[in-house]
Design an enzyme around this catalytic site. Structure first.
Site, PDB file in Angstrom:
ATOM      1  CE  LYS A  54      16.609  34.251  82.642  1.00 22.99           C
ATOM      2  NZ  LYS A  54      17.527  35.362  82.357  1.00 22.99           N
ATOM      3  CD  GLN A  98      18.972  36.274  79.116  1.00 21.74           C
ATOM      4  OE1 GLN A  98      18.008  36.409  79.870  1.00 21.74           O
ATOM      5  NE2 GLN A  98      20.019  35.553  79.449  1.00 21.74           N
ATOM      6  CG  ASP A 121      18.036  40.631  85.372  1.00 25.00           C
ATOM      7  OD1 ASP A 121      18.104  39.459  85.765  1.00 25.00           O
ATOM      8  OD2 ASP A 121      18.013  40.964  84.172  1.00 25.00           O
TER       9      ASP A 121
HETATM   10  N1  GUN Z   1      22.588  36.670  81.173  1.00 27.62           N
HETATM   11  C1  GUN Z   1      23.145  35.713  81.958  1.00 27.62           C
HETATM   12  N2  GUN Z   1      22.598  35.738  83.201  1.00 27.62           N
HETATM   13  C2  GUN Z   1      21.681  36.729  83.180  1.00 27.62           C
HETATM   14  C3  GUN Z   1      20.776  37.215  84.156  1.00 27.62           C
HETATM   15  O1  GUN Z   1      20.717  36.774  85.313  1.00 27.62           O
HETATM   16  N3  GUN Z   1      19.958  38.237  83.754  1.00 27.62           N
HETATM   17  C4  GUN Z   1      20.015  38.760  82.493  1.00 27.62           C
HETATM   18  N4  GUN Z   1      19.199  39.782  82.208  1.00 27.62           N
HETATM   19  N5  GUN Z   1      20.846  38.324  81.570  1.00 27.62           N
HETATM   20  C5  GUN Z   1      21.672  37.300  81.913  1.00 27.62           C
END
Ligand code: GUN
Length: 289
Positions: A54, A98, A121
């Site tokens: 990311k 995350q 998100d």
């Molecule tokens: N963990 C797995 N997928 C995601 C996501 O799309 N966003 C976040 N914040 N954590 C994750």
């Protein structure tokens, strides 16, 4: 005829370039680059990889990114304080915590602490509620990426039968809502669904988002269906596979996403897009006051 592969990697690359152009325009208009802050609590190995991807994607798209690492033993209070300071920081347009979090930190409290305007998100209840009622909002990245792929494929959604296998808050539920709003007739299956094959065989568009390798076999797929595999599973051999028996399903489907190189890259492209959307929409609101 074998299925067409839906190349998420190349579509994501195109979209990331478009976001990069928007980010440069934002910089010249507002005197600062759009900013995304990612918070990683602890050192879950899979999360480490996702977060690294990311942050790297931000750099390439001219988005300023910051990674805040907190110790796995950090208190809920400390995490909340970090989020609060980002909520009020005018240089931060997007905040992503995350998941999963260490067991002692309540996920719901943390998600609800993020300003809905910066919730890239799309997990905050304000955004989830807006999605549910068809209002403009920040939408979860993976389902949004799936919708963009279907649109790019020119897959007809109006009056189509869509079956979503998996009912998570992150993928299955929001994706079902997006498909419904696009005019599809949607069935959501979960771990208790009886006769799964009977449901999946109805699908013109079949989405697998469970996290179980080989769950969707060729017998479960209607000939000519579009199959989107959201699963990412690491086998004991180290190989990365989805939830779909790719080789055999590709013989019956019209189009299918590979794993890796399908939905995964789209999720990151949508995160960048959401960051730009968040930055532009706050800047626009400020220009009106
Ligand atoms: N963990 C797995 N997928 C995601 C996501 O799309 N966003 C976040 N914040 N954590 C994750």
């Amino acid at each position: 005829m074998p299925a067409q592969f839906i190349d998420g990697k190349s579509l994501a690359e195109t979209l990331r370039q478009q976001v990069g152009d928007r980010a440069k325009r934002f910089l010249s208009q507002h005197g600062r680059a759009p900013g995304l802050t990612v918070i990683l609590v602890g050192n879950n190995p899979a999360s480490e990889v996702y977060v690294r991807h990311k942050v790297a994607a931000c750099e390439k798209a001219s988005i300023v990114s910051e990674l805040i690492r907190l110790d796995a033993s950090c208190s809920t209070e400390a995490l909340l304080q970090t989020i609060q300071s980002l909520n009020t920081n005018p240089n931060v347009d997007g905040i992503l915590v995350q998941l999963p979090l260490p067991g002692h930190i309540p996920e719901k409290t943390i998600i609800e602490a993020i300003s809905p305007n910066k919730d890239v998100d799309g997990f905050h209840p304000v955004n989830a509620g807006a999605l549910f009622t068809g209002q403009p909002c920040l939408k979860p990245c993976t389902p949004l990426g799936v919708m963009v792929m279907l649109d790019h494929q020119k897959t007809p959604l109006r009056a189509a039968e869509a079956v979503v296998v998996g009912a998570s808050n992150i993928v299955g539920k929001p994706l079902a809502m997006m498909l419904l709003q696009a005019g599809a007739t949607v069935t959501i299956c979960n771990s208790k669904t009886q006769n799964l094959e009977e449901k999946t065989r109805r699908a013109d568009i079949l989405i697998a988002a469970v996290g179980r390798p080989g769950l969707i076999t060729a017998e479960m797929v209607k000939p000519g269906a579009v199959v989107i595999d959201v699963g990412i599973n690491r086998l004991a051999s180290g190989k990365l596979v989805g939830d779909v028996d790719f080789e055999n399903v590709a013989r019956v489907a019209k189009a299918i996403t590979p794993v890796p190189g399908g939905v995964g890259p789209m999720t990151i492209a949508m995160l960048l897009q959401n960051t730009l959307d968040a930055a532009e929409s706050v800047a626009h609101a400020q220009s009106l006051t």
